[in-house]
Scaffold this active site. Structure first.
Site, PDB file in Angstrom:
ATOM      1  N   SER A   1      -4.274   2.474   0.859  1.00  0.00           N
ATOM      2  CA  SER A   1      -5.228   2.291   1.948  1.00  0.00           C
ATOM      3  C   SER A   1      -6.598   2.827   1.562  1.00  0.00           C
ATOM      4  O   SER A   1      -6.718   3.844   0.867  1.00  0.00           O
ATOM      5  CB  SER A   1      -4.730   3.015   3.204  1.00  0.00           C
ATOM      6  OG  SER A   1      -5.762   3.083   4.184  1.00  0.00           O
TER       7      SER A   1
ATOM      8  N   GLU B   1       0.846  -1.196   0.000  1.00  0.00           N
ATOM      9  CA  GLU B   1       0.000   0.000   0.000  1.00  0.00           C
ATOM     10  C   GLU B   1       0.883   1.249   0.000  1.00  0.00           C
ATOM     11  O   GLU B   1       0.899   2.023   0.949  1.00  0.00           O
ATOM     12  CB  GLU B   1      -0.928  -0.002   1.207  1.00  0.00           C
ATOM     13  CG  GLU B   1      -2.038  -1.035   1.118  1.00  0.00           C
ATOM     14  CD  GLU B   1      -3.040  -0.890   2.248  1.00  0.00           C
ATOM     15  OE1 GLU B   1      -2.712  -0.277   3.282  1.00  0.00           O
ATOM     16  OE2 GLU B   1      -4.167  -1.402   2.102  1.00  0.00           O
TER      17      GLU B   1
END
Length: 390
Positions: free
Chosen positions: A284, A257
């Site tokens: 995210s 991420e």
């Protein structure tokens, strides 16, 4: 709407968990009731010998994707749902990346939660949670889809009526008054993303960037990004397109991420809040901005068009037409790919990847690309389809 909360909502929409379990806070007393209902469901499916594969259908996935679009959920859910669908022998090739875009075009964003809105998951729960949302979405859902309880989704909703109230309508908007008209999550394609890319358009902080052309500022990997992003001499303006390579399924490896590329310090200090940003990685669910993710095929692959993007190249993004384009000729692109492939065979990192043993070697040879769920190919319903890392 982080990834964990998104997946809880989607699991409920798939019919695999109690509806209220998707949003109840961990400290809520309702967790005891949800646990009891979950236990009863577990005993019921064990007695009936019902498997997840029997419960899940095309309609289940269409409902889950409808909910994903309506909640403005995490882009990670696209990868997870594709991995699940591609392990199902009746659904592989039926549910595709394009399914997300098709459903998005007719599904409004209803939930006023960050990063697309202003509120938090506990506000969604207090507004009625998944029961309230599904009753609102009822005209868009496939009510014949089976659930783990043995009832159809329509029967579940019929047995748990919900009466809306002012606070509920504030957090869970009616279909007639959405937070965002449609396509919270969009699928983009073009010559640098022929297999697709994903953007949460509703989380853009500068909607003008949803139709934008600008010169690329390229970072070859996360270490290069960390080293140069705040350099006062970085050749970047607010109109530049930040490009981060090397964080895809194979490239990092693991597709981290890391797609929330920060605004360069000198621009942030000047008040710039958002820029068009591209990567082959993930982000995210709580992150906002005009950010294109999951570009496929990823830059680590020798034939990847994304891998040949250079600083100064003009990149065009147009969400309305779902276009993501590198403004060079086809001839130039083919020449660059050929040049890159020739150079790659002499790189130490590339040679190590080709000859690597153990679990990492197995992973790099067998992992699928983002549009297929970043899953081991030998675990999909169709079986192995090798990714060429050579």
């Amino acid at each position: 709407m982080g990834t964990a909360s998104t997946m809880a909502c989607i699991t409920a929409a798939l019919g695999l968990m109690p509806l209220r379990g998707a949003s109840a806070p961990a400290v809520s007393s309702s967790r005891l009731r949800i646990a009891e209902e979950t236990g009863a469901n577990a005993v019921s499916v064990a007695k009936a010998k019902r498997t997840p594969q029997e419960i899940l259908s095309k309609e289940s996935f269409l409902n889950a994707i409808t909910v994903l679009q309506a909640i403005g959920g995490s882009t990670n859910a696209v990868v997870h749902l594709m991995a699940i669908a591609n392990r199902h022998p009746k659904l592989q090739g039926v549910i595709t990346l394009q399914t997300f875009d098709e459903i998005g075009r007719k599904t409004p964003l209803l939930i006023d939660l960050k990063p697309s809105g202003d509120n938090y998951m506990n506000d969604f729960h207090n507004a009625g949670g998944m029961p309230a949302l599904l009753h609102t979405l009822r005209p868009l859902l496939h009510l014949s889809a089976m659930t783990i309880s043995g009832q159809t989704l329509g029967e579940v909703l019929d047995s748990s009526p919900f009466r809306t109230f002012p606070y509920s309508r504030q957090i869970i908007r009616p279909l007639s008054d959405p937070l965002y008209p449609s396509s919270s999550l969009v699928v983009l394609r073009g010559n640098i993303a022929p297999d697709g890319a994903v953007m949460k358009a509703s989380a853009s902080k500068d909607r003008s960037l949803l139709s934008h052309s600008g010169p690329a500022v390229v970072f070859e990997n996360s270490a290069d990004l960390a080293r140069r992003i705040d350099d006062p001499e970085l050749p970047v303006t607010k109109d530049s397109v930040l490009v981060l390579k090397g964080i895809g399924p194979i490239g990092n490896p693991g597709m981290p991420e890391a797609g929330l590329i920060p605004i360069p310090r000198k621009l942030a200090a000047a008040g710039v809040k958002d820029m068009l940003r591209l990567s082959d990685g993930r982000m995210s669910g709580t992150a906002g901005g005009t950010i294109i993710l999951h570009i496929s095929p990823e830059s680590a692959l020798p034939d990847s068009p994304f891998g040949i993007v250079r600083t100064g190249d003009i990149i065009t993004c147009d969400v309305e037409s779902r276009k993501l384009q590198l403004e060079i000729s086809d001839e130039e692109m083919r020449a660059r790919i050929a040049e890159r492939k020739k150079a790659l065979v002499e790189e130490t990192a590339f040679l190590e990847r080709r000859n690597r043993r153990g679990y990492r070697g197995l992973y790099e040879r067998s992992v699928n690309q983002a549009q297929d769920g970043v899953d081991f190919d030998f675990l999909t319903a169709a079986g192995p389809r090798r990714v060429d890392v050579n």
